[in-house]
Design a protein around this motif. Structure first.
Motif, mmCIF file in Angstrom:
data_model
loop_
_atom_site.group_PDB
_atom_site.id
_atom_site.type_symbol
_atom_site.label_atom_id
_atom_site.label_comp_id
_atom_site.label_asym_id
_atom_site.label_seq_id
_atom_site.Cartn_x
_atom_site.Cartn_y
_atom_site.Cartn_z
ATOM 1 N N SER A 116 0.829 -1.206 0.000
ATOM 2 C CA SER A 116 0.000 0.000 0.000
ATOM 3 C C SER A 116 0.864 1.256 0.000
ATOM 4 N N ALA A 117 2.018 1.192 0.649
ATOM 5 C CA ALA A 117 2.939 2.331 0.613
ATOM 6 C C ALA A 117 3.447 2.572 -0.807
ATOM 7 N N GLY A 118 3.818 1.484 -1.491
ATOM 8 C CA GLY A 118 4.279 1.613 -2.871
ATOM 9 C C GLY A 118 3.209 2.170 -3.794
ATOM 10 N N LEU A 119 1.974 1.690 -3.642
ATOM 11 C CA LEU A 119 0.876 2.208 -4.462
ATOM 12 C C LEU A 119 0.626 3.687 -4.183
ATOM 13 N N SER A 120 0.741 4.083 -2.922
ATOM 14 C CA SER A 120 0.521 5.482 -2.564
ATOM 15 C C SER A 120 1.604 6.383 -3.159
#
Length: 486
Positions: free
Chosen positions: A171-175
Motif C-alpha cells: 500500500s505504501a508503494g501504491l501510494s
C-alpha cells in the motif's frame, strides 16, 4: 500558484484520479483478512485489536470535511498531493508495527489519506469539459466501492501466502505511485475562494463525529446502556448543537450550513446516509455466509481468499455500470439515477430470499447490489455540485462522503446487533442464525427502498447560486473546464 502540467489530457486526469480513489479505498479492506490474527500479531486482546479498524473510520470521518475545505482554500491538486503523505506514512508505520499503538496510529494516518476521494470528485469539475464530466464523476464516486470489493481478495491472497507486512509495504508503494501520477498528470487548480480554515469548526465537528461514530461502533461491545456509550452519544449531541450555532455565525465556516440546508443538498445528504447503510449491510453479511462452515446448514465453507474472489465481481460491475449511470443522469437527471440505484439495491436484497443457499446465488446478489450502488453513488456528486457554488465543491462533496460513512457505521451497528441477538449453537459455539442473516438482508432491502423514496423528494429544478466569496482565478489553459453538472 501551483504549476499546471502542460501535457495533461482529460483521459489521463480521469485515470489518475480514479486510481487514486481506488488506492485510498483499499485502505478500508486492507486489514480484513488479518482481523482474526491481529490479537496474536500485536500481542493484545480482540477488543483492543478492533481499534485497528475503528481508528481508520474515525480519522477519515474527521479529516474529510477539513481536507475538502482546504482544497477550496488552497487548491485541490495541492491537497491531493498532501493526502498521499499520510497514506504513505501510515502504511510504513503499519508495516513496521510490532504492537497495538503504532498500528492504530498508522491506520489513523491511512484514514486521513482517504480524503482524496471526494477531493478528486470535485477536482474533475474544474478540469474536464462538460461532455466528459458526468461519466468521470460517476466512476470517481464509485471508487470507494470498487476499491473495497477488489481489495479484499488481493489482501486475502497476500495474508494467506506471504508475510502480512507485505500488505502495508504494497500500500505504501501504491501510494507513492499515486503521488507521482498526480504530480505529473494533474494540472494545478487555483483556489476557488479566499478565507481561512475554521479551527473552531474543525474541533467542534471532530468532537461530535468521534462521539457519534465511537458510540455507534462500540455500542455492542461496551453495552448500549453503559455509561461510556451514553456519555459519548450525549457529548456528540451537545457538540453538534454548539458546532451548528458556531457555523451559522462564522465568517468562513468549515461547512456552510445555509448551503447544506438547500433542499437539493439536504435531501441528497440524507439519502446518502441511507444508501451507505444499505450498501454496507450486504458487505457485512455475505462474507460471513460464504465463510461459515457448511455444517451450519446455510454456511458455504469458503476460505477468506475464496470469499473475496466471489465478492470481487461486484466491484467490476460498479466499474462497468458507472458510465451507464452517467448517461442516465444526462438523459433523465441524477435524481432519476439515484432513484433507480435505490430500487436496484432493493432488488438485490430481495433476490437473496431465493439465492441464499449457494455461492453462485450470493454472487448474483452482490453483483445486483453493486449495480445499484454504482448508480446511486455516481449520482450524488452531480446532485450536490448542481446546487452549490464553485467555491464550495470540495467541502460539499467531502461532507456528502461523510454522510455515506455515517450510514455505513450505523449499518454495522444495526446489523451487528441483529446477528448477535439471533444466534444458534453449533459445536459449542454461538453463531448467527440463518434467520438473523435473512433479517439483516431484509433490513437492507427496506433501507434501499427508503433511499429510492427519498430520491423522489429531491427538487427537480436545482437553484444555480452565484459563487460565494469566489476570487477571480485563472483556469488551467491546457485543460477545458466544465462549469456545470447534470
Amino acid at each position: 500558484m501551483e504549476d499546471p502540467t502542460s501535457t495533461a489530457r482529460p483521459g489521463g486526469i480521469v485515470g489518475v484520479l480514479a486510481v487514486a480513489g481506488i488506492v485510498a479505498a483499499l485502505m478500508q479492506t486492507l486489514v480484513v483478512p488479518l482481523i482474526g490474527e491481529l490479537p496474536q500479531l500485536l500481542d493484545t486482546t480482540a477488543s483492543n485489536a478492533s481499534w485497528v479498524i475503528t481508528a481508520t473510520l474515525l480519522a477519515g470521518a474527521v479529516a474529510m470535511p477539513v481536507i475538502g475545505r482546504l482544497g477550496d482554500l488552497y487548491g485541490k491538486r495541492r491537497m491531493l498531493l498532501a493526502c498521499t503523505v499520510p497514506l504513505i506514512a501510515g502504511s510504513v508505520v503499519c508495516a513496521l508495527a510490532g504492537s497495538l499503538v503504532p498500528m492504530v496510529v498508522g491506520r489513523g494516518l491511512q484514514g486521513v489519506g482517504m480524503g482524496m476521494i471526494p477531493l478528486g470528485v470535485s477536482a474533475l469539475r474544474d478540469l474536464l469539459p462538460p461532455e466528459r464530466l458526468g461519466s468521470s464523476i460517476a466512476l470517481m464516486s464509485s471508487s470507494m466501492g470498487i476499491g473495497g470489493a477488489l481489495g479484499l481478495p488481493v489482501a486475502a491472497a497476500v495474508a494467506e501466502n506471504a508475510d502480512w507486512r507485505l500488505l502495508f509495504w504494497g500500500s505504501a508503494g501504491l501510494s507513492v505511485l499515486v503521488a507521482v501520477l498526480i504530480w505529473r498528470l494533474v494540472p494545478g487548480i487555483p483556489p476557488r475562494t479566499r478565507g481561512r480554515l475554521d479551527y473552531v469548526g474543525v474541533i467542534g465537528l471532530g468532537i461530535g463525529l468521534v462521539g457519534l461514530l465511537l458510540g455507534v461502533s462500540k455500542g455492542a461491545d461496551w453495552g448500549w446502556t453503559s455509561g461510556g456509550i451514553l456519555g459519548l452519544l450525549a457529548t456528540s449531541a451537545v457538540a453538534f448543537v454548539a458546532w451548528g450555532w458556531w457555523e451559522l455565525r462564522a465568517g468562513d465556516p468549515l461547512v456552510d450550513l445555509r448551503v447544506t440546508a438547500r433542499p437539493q443538498v439536504l435531501l441528497t445528504n440524507i439519502a446518502s446516509v441511507v444508501v451507505g447503510f444499505a450498501m454496507y449491510a450486504q458487505a457485512l453479511i455475505v462474507p460471513q455466509l460464504l465463510q461459515l462452515p457448511a455444517a451450519t446448514g446455510y454456511g458455504l465453507g469458503q476460505s477468506m481468499l475464496a470469499a473475496g474472489l466471489w465478492m470481487a465481481p461486484s466491484g467490476l460491475m460498479m466499474m462497468l455500470i458507472s458510465p451507464l449511470g452517467a448517461r442516465l443522469s444526462a438523459a433523465r437527471g441524477p435524481k432519476v439515477t439515484l432513484f433507480a440505484g435505490g430500487l436496484v439495491i432493493a432488488l438485490g436484497y430481495g433476490s437473496s430470499a431465493v439465492l441464499l443457499g449457494s455461492t453462485w446465488g450470493l454472487l448474483v446478489v452482490t453483483c445486483i447490489c453493486g449495480v445499484g450502488v454504482a448508480l446511486a453513488y455516481g449520482s450524488m456528486p452531480a446532485l450536490i455540485m448542481g446546487a452549490v457554488p464553485l467555491s464550495e465543491t470540495a467541502s460539499a462533496n467531502s461532507f456528502n462522503t461523510l454522510m455515506r460513512s455515517i450510514g455505513t457505521s450505523v449499518s454495522a451497528a444495526v446489523v451487528g446487533a441483529v446477528l448477535s441477538q439471533m444466534t444458534m449453537q453449533v459445536g459449542g459455539y454461538s453463531l448467527p442464525s440463518e434467520a438473523g442473516f435473512r433479517t439483516g438482508l431484509m433490513i437492507g432491502c427496506g433501507a434501499s427502498l427508503l433511499a429510492a423514496l427519498l430520491a423522489l423528494t429531491i427538487p427537480t429544478r436545482p437553484s444555480r447560486p452565484a459563487p460565494k466569496h469566489a476570487a477571480p482565478v485563472k483556469r488551467p489553459a491546457t485543460v477545458p473546464v466544465g462549469s456545470s453538472v447534470g
